[in-house]
Write a protein that holds these residues in place. Structure first.
Motif, mmCIF file in Angstrom:
data_model
loop_
_atom_site.group_PDB
_atom_site.id
_atom_site.type_symbol
_atom_site.label_atom_id
_atom_site.label_comp_id
_atom_site.label_asym_id
_atom_site.label_seq_id
_atom_site.Cartn_x
_atom_site.Cartn_y
_atom_site.Cartn_z
ATOM 1 N N ASP A 28 -18.477 -72.373 20.121
ATOM 2 C CA ASP A 28 -18.397 -72.046 21.544
ATOM 3 C C ASP A 28 -17.047 -72.429 22.128
ATOM 4 O O ASP A 28 -16.475 -71.693 22.926
ATOM 5 C CB ASP A 28 -19.516 -72.736 22.319
ATOM 6 N N SER A 29 -16.513 -73.579 21.715
ATOM 7 C CA SER A 29 -15.214 -73.989 22.249
ATOM 8 C C SER A 29 -14.113 -73.063 21.751
ATOM 9 O O SER A 29 -13.170 -72.758 22.488
ATOM 10 C CB SER A 29 -14.904 -75.449 21.893
ATOM 11 N N GLN A 30 -14.235 -72.592 20.501
ATOM 12 C CA GLN A 30 -13.234 -71.651 20.002
ATOM 13 C C GLN A 30 -13.336 -70.313 20.727
ATOM 14 O O GLN A 30 -12.319 -69.683 21.020
ATOM 15 C CB GLN A 30 -13.372 -71.458 18.495
ATOM 16 N N LYS A 31 -14.562 -69.867 21.009
ATOM 17 C CA LYS A 31 -14.752 -68.629 21.781
ATOM 18 C C LYS A 31 -14.145 -68.780 23.166
ATOM 19 O O LYS A 31 -13.463 -67.875 23.649
ATOM 20 C CB LYS A 31 -16.240 -68.288 21.908
ATOM 21 N N GLU A 32 -14.381 -69.915 23.798
ATOM 22 C CA GLU A 32 -13.848 -70.164 25.132
ATOM 23 C C GLU A 32 -12.315 -70.224 25.093
ATOM 24 O O GLU A 32 -11.638 -69.677 25.965
ATOM 25 C CB GLU A 32 -14.422 -71.462 25.701
ATOM 26 N N GLU A 33 -11.772 -70.865 24.070
ATOM 27 C CA GLU A 33 -10.313 -70.933 23.923
ATOM 28 C C GLU A 33 -9.719 -69.535 23.748
ATOM 29 O O GLU A 33 -8.698 -69.197 24.338
ATOM 30 C CB GLU A 33 -9.978 -71.809 22.712
ATOM 31 N N PHE A 34 -10.393 -68.712 22.950
ATOM 32 C CA PHE A 34 -9.924 -67.346 22.738
ATOM 33 C C PHE A 34 -10.029 -66.532 24.023
ATOM 34 O O PHE A 34 -9.126 -65.775 24.368
ATOM 35 C CB PHE A 34 -10.727 -66.681 21.612
ATOM 36 N N ARG A 35 -11.115 -66.710 24.774
ATOM 37 C CA ARG A 35 -11.294 -66.012 26.042
ATOM 38 C C ARG A 35 -10.179 -66.402 27.010
ATOM 39 O O ARG A 35 -9.589 -65.550 27.680
ATOM 40 C CB ARG A 35 -12.662 -66.316 26.651
ATOM 41 N N LYS A 36 -9.844 -67.687 27.070
ATOM 42 C CA LYS A 36 -8.761 -68.154 27.939
ATOM 43 C C LYS A 36 -7.423 -67.538 27.515
ATOM 44 O O LYS A 36 -6.602 -67.168 28.353
ATOM 45 C CB LYS A 36 -8.668 -69.677 27.929
ATOM 46 N N TYR A 37 -7.211 -67.450 26.203
ATOM 47 C CA TYR A 37 -5.993 -66.824 25.675
ATOM 48 C C TYR A 37 -5.902 -65.369 26.136
ATOM 49 O O TYR A 37 -4.865 -64.914 26.599
ATOM 50 C CB TYR A 37 -5.993 -66.918 24.148
ATOM 51 N N LEU A 38 -7.011 -64.623 25.995
ATOM 52 C CA LEU A 38 -7.029 -63.215 26.415
ATOM 53 C C LEU A 38 -6.767 -63.097 27.911
ATOM 54 O O LEU A 38 -6.013 -62.223 28.348
ATOM 55 C CB LEU A 38 -8.380 -62.569 26.066
ATOM 56 N N GLU A 39 -7.380 -63.980 28.686
ATOM 57 C CA GLU A 39 -7.206 -63.941 30.130
ATOM 58 C C GLU A 39 -5.777 -64.303 30.524
ATOM 59 O O GLU A 39 -5.150 -63.627 31.346
ATOM 60 C CB GLU A 39 -8.202 -64.889 30.786
ATOM 61 N N LYS A 40 -5.240 -65.351 29.925
ATOM 62 C CA LYS A 40 -3.887 -65.829 30.247
ATOM 63 C C LYS A 40 -2.834 -64.755 29.971
ATOM 64 O O LYS A 40 -1.861 -64.621 30.705
ATOM 65 C CB LYS A 40 -3.576 -67.083 29.425
ATOM 66 N N ASN A 41 -3.032 -63.989 28.916
ATOM 67 C CA ASN A 41 -2.058 -62.974 28.534
ATOM 68 C C ASN A 41 -2.316 -61.603 29.162
ATOM 69 O O ASN A 41 -1.675 -60.625 28.796
ATOM 70 C CB ASN A 41 -2.003 -62.863 27.006
ATOM 71 N N GLY A 42 -3.266 -61.524 30.072
ATOM 72 C CA GLY A 42 -3.509 -60.288 30.809
ATOM 73 C C GLY A 42 -4.263 -59.229 30.030
ATOM 74 O O GLY A 42 -4.360 -58.084 30.470
ATOM 75 N N ILE A 43 -4.809 -59.607 28.898
ATOM 76 C CA ILE A 43 -5.488 -58.627 28.054
ATOM 77 C C ILE A 43 -6.801 -58.194 28.682
ATOM 78 O O ILE A 43 -7.128 -57.008 28.713
ATOM 79 C CB ILE A 43 -5.693 -59.192 26.629
ATOM 80 N N ILE A 44 -7.566 -59.142 29.208
ATOM 81 C CA ILE A 44 -8.852 -58.808 29.806
ATOM 82 C C ILE A 44 -8.660 -57.871 30.989
ATOM 83 O O ILE A 44 -9.349 -56.852 31.107
ATOM 84 C CB ILE A 44 -9.618 -60.084 30.214
ATOM 85 N N SER A 45 -7.704 -58.175 31.864
ATOM 86 C CA SER A 45 -7.498 -57.314 33.037
ATOM 87 C C SER A 45 -7.010 -55.929 32.632
ATOM 88 O O SER A 45 -7.433 -54.924 33.210
ATOM 89 C CB SER A 45 -6.535 -57.968 34.028
ATOM 90 N N GLN A 46 -6.139 -55.865 31.634
ATOM 91 C CA GLN A 46 -5.630 -54.561 31.186
ATOM 92 C C GLN A 46 -6.747 -53.733 30.556
ATOM 93 O O GLN A 46 -6.866 -52.539 30.828
ATOM 94 C CB GLN A 46 -4.480 -54.753 30.205
ATOM 95 N N LEU A 47 -7.562 -54.351 29.719
ATOM 96 C CA LEU A 47 -8.680 -53.625 29.106
ATOM 97 C C LEU A 47 -9.689 -53.188 30.166
ATOM 98 O O LEU A 47 -10.249 -52.090 30.085
ATOM 99 C CB LEU A 47 -9.358 -54.483 28.036
ATOM 100 N N THR A 48 -9.904 -54.033 31.163
ATOM 101 C CA THR A 48 -10.814 -53.661 32.256
ATOM 102 C C THR A 48 -10.284 -52.436 32.986
ATOM 103 O O THR A 48 -11.035 -51.499 33.262
ATOM 104 C CB THR A 48 -10.982 -54.842 33.228
ATOM 105 N N ARG A 49 -8.976 -52.417 33.276
ATOM 106 C CA ARG A 49 -8.378 -51.251 33.947
ATOM 107 C C ARG A 49 -8.532 -49.985 33.108
ATOM 108 O O ARG A 49 -8.834 -48.916 33.632
ATOM 109 C CB ARG A 49 -6.898 -51.508 34.234
ATOM 110 N N VAL A 50 -8.314 -50.106 31.801
ATOM 111 C CA VAL A 50 -8.445 -48.954 30.911
ATOM 112 C C VAL A 50 -9.877 -48.427 30.938
ATOM 113 O O VAL A 50 -10.106 -47.223 31.078
ATOM 114 C CB VAL A 50 -8.047 -49.314 29.462
ATOM 115 N N LEU A 51 -10.833 -49.333 30.807
ATOM 116 C CA LEU A 51 -12.238 -48.913 30.769
ATOM 117 C C LEU A 51 -12.693 -48.349 32.106
ATOM 118 O O LEU A 51 -13.444 -47.367 32.148
ATOM 119 C CB LEU A 51 -13.128 -50.074 30.329
ATOM 120 N N VAL A 52 -12.227 -48.919 33.209
ATOM 121 C CA VAL A 52 -12.558 -48.367 34.522
ATOM 122 C C VAL A 52 -11.947 -46.976 34.661
ATOM 123 O O VAL A 52 -12.600 -46.041 35.144
ATOM 124 C CB VAL A 52 -12.082 -49.303 35.662
ATOM 125 N N GLY A 53 -10.696 -46.822 34.215
ATOM 126 C CA GLY A 53 -10.056 -45.500 34.260
ATOM 127 C C GLY A 53 -10.813 -44.483 33.445
ATOM 128 O O GLY A 53 -11.016 -43.336 33.878
#
Length: 118
Positions: A28-53
């Motif tokens: 769980d801590s590794q998943k959370e660390e990876f999630r933070k990494y994705l969020e910090k680097n803008g990956i989550i927001s970019q993927l969200t924009r793509v999927l919304v588009g």
């Protein structure tokens, strides 16, 4: 520590997850660390924009992967193997030309040395 590749919505097949033998807290801590990494680097927001588009498209594109690549700015319809072959050929031609330049430079030096002597 044994690592296995498990596919899920949050972890694609390419991302290894810890084997069940490890504690859930570590996983769980590794998943959370990876999630933070994705969020910090803008990956989550970019993927969200793509999927919304993609969701907001009036007509679903025939090739969703090409749509996503285009949305993210990646070239589509590019033959990678052809580009690699072209690159290899250009590297070969460049090496041939460099050898020719070295040969001609050597010949020029020899001629200049002969001219200076004579």
């Amino acid at each position: 520590a044994q690592v296995t590749a498990t596919c899920s919505v949050h972890f694609p097949c390419e991302v290894p997850q810890l084997a069940p033998a490890m504690s859930y807290e570590t996983a769980d801590s590794q998943k959370e660390e990876f999630r933070k990494y994705l969020e910090k680097n803008g990956i989550i927001s970019q993927l969200t924009r793509v999927l919304v588009g993609l969701y907001e498209e009036p007509e679903r594109p025939g090739n969703a992967i090409d749509y996503i690549k285009k949305y993210l700015g990646a070239p589509t319809g590019v033959d990678v193997e052809e580009l690699r072959a072209d690159n290899d050929e250009l590297k070969r031609q460049n090496a041939d030309l460099e050898a020719k330049v070295a040969s001609l430079t050597s010949q020029l030096k020899e001629l200049q040395a002969e001219q200076a002597e004579g």
